[in-house]
Design a protein around this motif. Structure first.
Motif, PDB file in Angstrom:
ATOM      1  N   LEU A 187     -33.792  -6.026  25.527  1.00  6.71           N
ATOM      2  CA  LEU A 187     -33.354  -5.747  24.649  1.00  6.71           C
ATOM      3  C   LEU A 187     -32.387  -7.195  23.861  1.00  6.71           C
ATOM      4  O   LEU A 187     -31.239  -6.782  23.734  1.00  6.71           O
ATOM      5  CB  LEU A 187     -34.301  -5.927  22.929  1.00  6.71           C
ATOM      6  CG  LEU A 187     -35.918  -5.352  23.100  1.00  6.71           C
ATOM      7  CD1 LEU A 187     -35.672  -3.991  21.960  1.00  6.71           C
ATOM      8  CD2 LEU A 187     -36.569  -6.132  23.154  1.00  6.71           C
ATOM      9  N   SER A 188     -32.534  -9.289  23.425  1.00  3.21           N
ATOM     10  CA  SER A 188     -31.540  -9.063  23.051  1.00  3.21           C
ATOM     11  C   SER A 188     -32.384  -9.973  22.094  1.00  3.21           C
ATOM     12  O   SER A 188     -32.895 -10.989  21.200  1.00  3.21           O
ATOM     13  CB  SER A 188     -30.567 -10.325  24.171  1.00  3.21           C
ATOM     14  OG  SER A 188     -31.690 -10.934  24.020  1.00  3.21           O
ATOM     15  N   ILE A 189     -30.882 -10.128  20.756  1.00  4.22           N
ATOM     16  CA  ILE A 189     -30.734 -11.419  19.670  1.00  4.22           C
ATOM     17  C   ILE A 189     -29.365 -12.791  20.001  1.00  4.22           C
ATOM     18  O   ILE A 189     -28.694 -11.633  20.577  1.00  4.22           O
ATOM     19  CB  ILE A 189     -30.766 -10.376  18.663  1.00  4.22           C
ATOM     20  CG1 ILE A 189     -31.514  -9.004  18.429  1.00  4.22           C
ATOM     21  CG2 ILE A 189     -30.732 -11.839  17.341  1.00  4.22           C
ATOM     22  CD1 ILE A 189     -31.392  -8.492  17.175  1.00  4.22           C
ATOM     23  N   SER A 190     -30.051 -13.828  19.640  1.00  2.00           N
ATOM     24  CA  SER A 190     -28.696 -14.346  20.219  1.00  2.00           C
ATOM     25  C   SER A 190     -29.088 -15.121  18.834  1.00  2.00           C
ATOM     26  O   SER A 190     -30.027 -15.693  18.242  1.00  2.00           O
ATOM     27  CB  SER A 190     -29.237 -15.310  21.436  1.00  2.00           C
ATOM     28  OG  SER A 190     -30.750 -15.712  21.330  1.00  2.00           O
ATOM     29  N   GLY A 191     -27.993 -16.296  18.167  1.00  2.00           N
ATOM     30  CA  GLY A 191     -28.089 -17.078  17.125  1.00  2.00           C
ATOM     31  C   GLY A 191     -26.604 -17.385  17.215  1.00  2.00           C
ATOM     32  O   GLY A 191     -26.010 -17.423  18.416  1.00  2.00           O
ATOM     33  N   PRO A 192     -26.639 -19.126  17.112  1.00  2.00           N
ATOM     34  CA  PRO A 192     -25.334 -19.549  16.391  1.00  2.00           C
ATOM     35  C   PRO A 192     -24.437 -19.011  16.160  1.00  2.00           C
ATOM     36  O   PRO A 192     -23.856 -18.312  15.693  1.00  2.00           O
ATOM     37  CB  PRO A 192     -25.807 -21.182  15.346  1.00  2.00           C
ATOM     38  CG  PRO A 192     -27.379 -20.794  15.392  1.00  2.00           C
ATOM     39  CD  PRO A 192     -27.370 -19.495  16.119  1.00  2.00           C
ATOM     40  N   ALA A 193     -22.981 -19.334  16.886  1.00  2.00           N
ATOM     41  CA  ALA A 193     -21.796 -18.575  16.627  1.00  2.00           C
ATOM     42  C   ALA A 193     -21.604 -18.906  15.253  1.00  2.00           C
ATOM     43  O   ALA A 193     -20.554 -18.054  14.538  1.00  2.00           O
ATOM     44  CB  ALA A 193     -20.893 -18.566  17.516  1.00  2.00           C
ATOM     45  N   PHE A 194     -22.223 -19.847  14.582  1.00  2.00           N
ATOM     46  CA  PHE A 194     -21.224 -19.975  13.100  1.00  2.00           C
ATOM     47  C   PHE A 194     -21.965 -18.694  12.504  1.00  2.00           C
ATOM     48  O   PHE A 194     -21.324 -18.956  11.166  1.00  2.00           O
ATOM     49  CB  PHE A 194     -21.529 -21.673  12.832  1.00  2.00           C
ATOM     50  CG  PHE A 194     -22.767 -21.675  12.205  1.00  2.00           C
ATOM     51  CD1 PHE A 194     -23.369 -21.606  11.115  1.00  2.00           C
ATOM     52  CD2 PHE A 194     -23.481 -22.457  13.613  1.00  2.00           C
ATOM     53  CE1 PHE A 194     -24.622 -22.112  11.338  1.00  2.00           C
ATOM     54  CE2 PHE A 194     -24.972 -22.564  13.302  1.00  2.00           C
ATOM     55  CZ  PHE A 194     -25.314 -22.439  12.243  1.00  2.00           C
ATOM     56  N   ARG A 195     -23.256 -18.535  12.474  1.00  2.00           N
ATOM     57  CA  ARG A 195     -23.807 -17.621  11.651  1.00  2.00           C
ATOM     58  C   ARG A 195     -24.129 -16.610  12.292  1.00  2.00           C
ATOM     59  O   ARG A 195     -24.523 -15.413  11.910  1.00  2.00           O
ATOM     60  CB  ARG A 195     -25.437 -18.873  11.162  1.00  2.00           C
ATOM     61  CG  ARG A 195     -26.233 -18.492  12.026  1.00  2.00           C
ATOM     62  CD  ARG A 195     -27.604 -19.094  11.421  1.00  2.00           C
ATOM     63  NE  ARG A 195     -28.487 -18.939  12.290  1.00  2.00           N
ATOM     64  CZ  ARG A 195     -29.947 -20.094  12.523  1.00  2.00           C
ATOM     65  NH1 ARG A 195     -29.340 -21.047  11.390  1.00  2.00           N
ATOM     66  NH2 ARG A 195     -30.414 -20.018  13.403  1.00  2.00           N
TER      67      ARG A 195
END
Length: 267
Positions: A230-238
């Motif tokens: 299971l993974s969560i990913s998002g923009p590095a800036f936030r």
């Protein structure tokens, strides 16, 4: 002096006796599953019941072939009836179906993209995805093949492999650089994988794609093998999981919840 409970202390009485017997019978099965085999005295002691009650419970389970008695040592172990019950499960539990509510809950809480990945043909394959209501992400990762060495899910899956299987896969795929931050040293990667096992999660900062941060945890099956991530990913800036209080622990619990749906019992 006899320290055992009085006669028939464990015998079910009253309107709830039947439920109590079922509960104890299941407890017997759990003991045998955990220990491999046990005698009447051992089971009685662990359950805190009289030996005669434990003997009746075992006799009932033996008659249903849920339990088998080893004639040589008199110990009891799980019987073939358990396999019949397990075999009656249609196909096998669907990881995607069982994980779906967990994905949606995580996406709603963290407002980022949540993926479920499995190991297929030397790659991490995303088999389901949920997006938070405020996420800026629009890319559909479902069906995408992503490199094991450069993604958080991939590192979770790699860390769970035997040394021989991991060596075979990495020799076949190599460690190509996806970004300037991709780990391309086998020694550094192996060190990271040890930390994944030790910490219970993997994290990547712009190793697969510039500007993308992700964190992943394992999903286990009923025998404790890793069957997904299971993974969560998002923009590095936030998105900085380790900077958000409780974020990593919440994801770990989500992984264990999904694992429990697949029959895993937390050790």
């Amino acid at each position: 002096m006899n320290s055992e409970p009085g006669p028939d202390v464990g015998a079910p009485t009253g309107p709830h006796g039947g439920v109590q017997s079922v509960d104890r019978a299941l407890a017997v099965l759990e003991i045998l599953a955990r220990t491999g085999h046990a005698g009447v005295s051992e089971i009685a002691e662990e359950l805190g019941i009289h030996k005669s009650t434990a003997s009746r419970l075992l006799g009932s389970l033996v008659s249903r072939e849920m339990v088998h008695q080893n004639s040589e040592r008199g110990k009891y172990q799980l019987g073939f009836g358990i396999l019949r019950l397990a075999g009656s499960i249609p196909g096998r539990l669907s990881l995607v179906r069982e994980a779906r509510p967990v994905l949606e809950s995580l996406a709603d809480e963290f407002k980022e993209t949540v993926n479920l990945a499995v190991l297929r043909s030397n790659y991490a394959v995303n088999v389901d995805q949920a997006m938070g209501p405020a996420t800026l992400a629009t890319y559909d990762w479902v069906g995408s093949l992503t490199p094991l060495h450069a993604t958080s899910s991939g590192k979770v899956l790699l860390a769970a492999l035997t040394a021989a299987d991991r060596d075979r896969i990495l020799k076949e795929t190599g460690l190509p650089a996806r970004t300037p931050r991709t780990i391309t040293s086998r020694k550094k990667l192996e060190h990271q994988l040890l930390n994944v096992v030790r910490n219970g999660y993997a994290m990547v900062h712009e190793e697969f794609e510039i500007g993308l941060t992700a964190v992943a945890v394992p999903v286990f099956n009923h025998v404790g093998l890793v069957i997904g991530a299971l993974s969560i990913s998002g923009p590095a800036f936030r998105f900085e999981p380790e900077a958000v209080p409780g974020a990593v622990e919440t994801l770990k619990e989500a992984g264990l919840l999904t694992s429990a749906k697949m029959g895993y019992t937390r050790r």
